[in-house]
Scaffold this motif. Structure first.
Motif, PDB file in Angstrom:
ATOM      1  N   GLN A 188      -3.024   2.372   0.714  1.00 25.13           N
ATOM      2  CA  GLN A 188      -2.166   1.368   1.326  1.00 25.13           C
ATOM      3  C   GLN A 188      -1.358   0.629   0.269  1.00 25.13           C
ATOM      4  O   GLN A 188      -0.173   0.362   0.437  1.00 25.13           O
ATOM      5  CB  GLN A 188      -3.057   0.361   2.049  1.00 25.13           C
ATOM      6  N   ALA A 191       1.332   2.861  -1.082  1.00 25.10           N
ATOM      7  CA  ALA A 191       2.458   2.959  -0.157  1.00 25.10           C
ATOM      8  C   ALA A 191       3.360   1.736  -0.293  1.00 25.10           C
ATOM      9  O   ALA A 191       4.586   1.841  -0.290  1.00 25.10           O
ATOM     10  CB  ALA A 191       1.954   3.079   1.281  1.00 25.10           C
ATOM     11  N   TYR A 192       2.746   0.568  -0.441  1.00 23.34           N
ATOM     12  CA  TYR A 192       3.538  -0.655  -0.569  1.00 23.34           C
ATOM     13  C   TYR A 192       4.348  -0.653  -1.863  1.00 23.34           C
ATOM     14  O   TYR A 192       5.526  -0.995  -1.877  1.00 23.34           O
ATOM     15  CB  TYR A 192       2.613  -1.876  -0.534  1.00 23.34           C
ATOM     16  N   ASP A 196       8.390   1.067   1.760  1.00 21.41           N
ATOM     17  CA  ASP A 196       8.295   1.780   3.021  1.00 21.41           C
ATOM     18  C   ASP A 196       8.863   0.892   4.131  1.00 21.41           C
ATOM     19  O   ASP A 196       8.559  -0.292   4.197  1.00 21.41           O
ATOM     20  CB  ASP A 196       6.815   2.089   3.299  1.00 21.41           C
ATOM     21  N   GLN A 316       8.450   8.724   1.890  1.00 24.42           N
ATOM     22  CA  GLN A 316       8.631   7.287   1.680  1.00 24.42           C
ATOM     23  C   GLN A 316       9.993   6.995   1.089  1.00 24.42           C
ATOM     24  O   GLN A 316      10.433   7.673   0.166  1.00 24.42           O
ATOM     25  CB  GLN A 316       7.555   6.719   0.760  1.00 24.42           C
TER      26      GLN A 316
ATOM     27  N   ASP B 183      -5.660   4.831   7.986  1.00 23.81           N
ATOM     28  CA  ASP B 183      -5.051   3.887   7.051  1.00 23.81           C
ATOM     29  C   ASP B 183      -3.798   3.341   7.712  1.00 23.81           C
ATOM     30  O   ASP B 183      -3.028   4.095   8.297  1.00 23.81           O
ATOM     31  CB  ASP B 183      -4.702   4.657   5.767  1.00 23.81           C
ATOM     32  N   THR B 185      -0.942   2.577   6.930  1.00 20.02           N
ATOM     33  CA  THR B 185       0.421   2.825   6.374  1.00 20.02           C
ATOM     34  C   THR B 185       1.423   3.406   7.378  1.00 20.02           C
ATOM     35  O   THR B 185       2.604   3.066   7.253  1.00 20.02           O
ATOM     36  CB  THR B 185       0.314   3.724   5.125  1.00 20.02           C
ATOM     37  N   LYS B 217       1.042  11.374   6.522  1.00 22.57           N
ATOM     38  CA  LYS B 217       1.617  10.055   6.777  1.00 22.57           C
ATOM     39  C   LYS B 217       2.481  10.239   8.015  1.00 22.57           C
ATOM     40  O   LYS B 217       3.267  11.177   8.097  1.00 22.57           O
ATOM     41  CB  LYS B 217       2.484   9.645   5.586  1.00 22.57           C
TER      42      LYS B 217
END
Lengths: 339, 291
Positions: A188, A191-192, A196, A316, B183, B185, B217
């Motif tokens: 997580q 990803a940040y 995103d 992303q 998760d 995301t 994802k």
């Protein structure tokens, strides 16, 4: 090369600028249209317009309306806001520091925001709190940088850059330490830190809007002073530009806009660094054209990048901007220098 | 639960313990890093750097061989008292060496094998990732630590426990379409992944197609479009706050279930508690079968 370029601009300059501006506006419009129509489901243009109409007039949403109106459009608008903010801030930073490598994250905004987000993620706080802690720490990081760089009432550019590097490094180290404590949430955090736009809804857009408008708007008003500053600090002073105050206001305005953007979508790389350079190569270095046109181009590019991120395995938006932005920029540079 | 497990373990041990096939050492095998490793003699001091490995060793009567585990090993009770050797990305190599292990079991990630091999310690990477590997790697571990019969018994028991749940879920008329979030995301699981197989066996239809990969994802709008009847791994409030999610069938019918911590741990751990994980998941997907 510069001389030749400015000659060409002089000859066709009167017409070229409005034409190219119109081109950028069209690019932005096409980005919004395609970004709203394409994705995991492709929605025909008529249906998109219908969805927008039903969304705006508050009628019942049917079929793909929910996807278009509640998911895609806010995501696209968020892309425009963030891309425009980062590009304007990057352009203003490059101008105020007279450093072509300056980008909106120069003073530690990104590291502060990443640390804030990581704290919220690792502690398992509700998702709505992530942007709040990110924003607070982003602003705290810049405040720290300013405090470290201050010499009496002055903020010398080199000290600002060094202080920014130090603050950024310390905060990044803290972030890494936290990630290791909460390994199961590392994905997580990753990803940040890659940026995103997923899950951007209308409330998020409305929260980011004031930061982008206030920060970006203030920078646009500073364009003329930034132009004067390019002649050198002494000259700018003698022409009556309050250099120190200009520097401080630019830093604060850009940090507010960047912090707002980053808090919600994470650290999207490259846009703020590259877009102003592209605009300079195309339109010349004057800040009164550079800043607004950077906003147009940055907004359009980020929406296109996000469209690629949604529809390809690149996944992303931050990965897309860096992966494709780099080679594109090098190509542009080579093309310019070979002319 | 635990007591029945113990009784089952004991009976299994008694029936199979007699016909034990002892491992002959030195044992040479290819591990999950593709290395050819030789285990010279029956290991007596083992450090396990993977929670699922720690659980498996304890389930095949090799718990007393453990002299250290990674920071995330927390089951069974016996391993919680053992010295902790750090995590996957920040292992404490000095602490591992200080335990004087004759075998360190690692995952294929984390690059532990290099420094430990240099220190003269035997390292074997055992890392079950698919559903089938859970069973095959259990047998491999059994061979390595001279507990082959116990490992075979464990696999047999696990398979029969799984069959017991599957008998219930297989013939269910209504299998809800489900989205399992691992998760926020968001990441989900494909049908061929270890957790995806469990989701299917629990009597749900995964909205993620195999073509998206094992741990994809996911684009949020894909989930809205797929309109699952059941959402797992998110709490209802979070799901409701996401743009457009209120139109999803699962939210309208209130079938949004956040997975309890213990079950979540079991689901993410390809080890001996796999049947319990499946049962827990099946209870959430089909509560009507377990009344």
């Amino acid at each position: 090369m510069e001389a030749a370029a400015s000659d060409r601009r002089g000859a066709a300059g009167a017409l070229a600028l409005p034409l190219k501006t119109a081109g950028l506006v069209l690019l932005l419009i096409s980005a919004v249209v395609l970004g709203t129509g394409l994705g995991s489901v492709n929605v025909p243009p008529g249906e998109v317009l219908g969805a927008l109409w039903r969304g705006l007039t508050g009628q019942a949403l049917a079929g793909n309306d929910v996807i278009v109106w509640q998911i895609r459009l806010p995501r696209v608008v968020m892309g425009v806001l963030v891309g425009a903010s980062l590009s304007v801030c990057g352009g203003a930073f490059q101008g105020v520091f007279r450093n072509p490598l300056a980008d909106p994250y120069l003073l530690g905004v990104a590291s502060g925001s990443a640390l804030g987000a990581t704290i919220a993620i690792v502690a398992g706080w509700p998702r709505t709190l992530i942007p709040v802690t990110a924003l607070l720490l982003a602003l705290a990081a810049v405040t720290c940088t300013l405090a470290l760089a201050r010499e009496g009432r002055r903020f010398p550019p080199n000290r600002l850059i060094l202080a920014g590097v130090v603050v950024g490094s310390v905060l990044s180290a803290a972030t890494t330490a936290l990630i290791l404590r909460g390994e199961d949430r590392a994905r997580q955090v990753l990803a940040y830190t890659l940026g995103d736009l997923g899950f951007s809804g209308w409330p998020d857009v409305l929260t980011v809007l004031p930061y982008a408008a206030l920060g970006g708007g203030a920078l646009l008003l500073l364009a003329r002073a930034l132009d004067t500053l390019q002649l050198g600090e002494l000259t700018a002073r003698s022409l009556g530009v309050p250099v120190e105050r200009l520097r401080l206001i630019t830093v604060v305005a850009a940090s507010v806009a960047t912090a707002g953007a980053v808090a919600y979508v994470g650290v999207i790389g490259f846009v703020g660094l590259i877009v102003p350079h592209v605009v300079r190569l195309m339109f010349g270095p004057g800040h009164r054209t550079l800043l607004p046109l950077s906003a147009l181009l940055g907004g359009a590019l980020l929406v296109y990048a996000d469209l690629l991120a949604r529809t390809t395995p690149l996944s992303q938006v931050g990965i897309v901007t860096t992966l494709l932005g780099g080679p594109f920029f090098l190509w542009l540079l080579r093309r310019q220098s070979s002319e | 639960m635990n007591r029945t497990f113990l009784i089952a373990a004991l009976t299994g041990f008694l029936t199979l313990g007699g016909a034990s096939a002892a491992t002959t050492y030195p044992l040479t095998l290819k591990d999950d890093l593709g290395r050819t490793v030789t285990v010279k003699a029956e290991p007596r001091r083992i450090v396990s750097m993977l929670p699922s490995t720690s659980e498996t060793l304890c389930a095949i009567a090799a718990c007393e061989k453990l002299v250290g585990v990674d920071a995330y090993s927390d089951y069974p009770q016996a391993v919680t008292k053992l010295p902790k050797m750090g995590g996957l990305y920040d292992p404490n190599i000095e602490a591992i060496i200080a335990q004087k292990p004759d075998l360190v079991l690692v995952s294929q990630y984390g690059k532990l094998e290099g420094p430990l091999t240099q220190a003269g310690i035997t390292v074997v990477a055992v890392n079950p990732e698919t559903y089938d590997e859970v069973f095959s790697k259990t047998l491999t571990l059994g061979r390595i630590v001279n507990r082959e019969a116990q490992a075979r018994g464990l696999v047999t028991r696990m398979k029969s426990d799984i069959a017991r749940v599957e008998i219930l879920t297989k013939n269910v008329v209504r299998k809800p379409t489900a989205y399992l979030e691992i998760d926020p995301t968001p990441y989900s699981v494909g049908p061929n992944s270890f957790m995806g197989v469990l989701l299917t066996k629990a009597g749900a239809r995964n909205i993620i197609p195999a073509s998206m990969g094992d741990f994809p994802k996911v684009d949020p709008e894909f989930i809205v479009k797929a309109n699952p009847q059941l959402i797992l791994g998110v709490d209802a409030r979070t799901a409701g706050a996401r743009p457009g999610w209120n139109s999803i069938s699962a939210l309208k019918t209130g079938r949004v279930v956040s997975i309890p911590d213990e079950l979540n741990t079991m689901l993410g751990r390809p080890g001996p508690r796999l049947p319990q994980a499946l049962r827990g998941l099946a209870k959430i997907v089909h509560p009507e079968l377990f009344k």
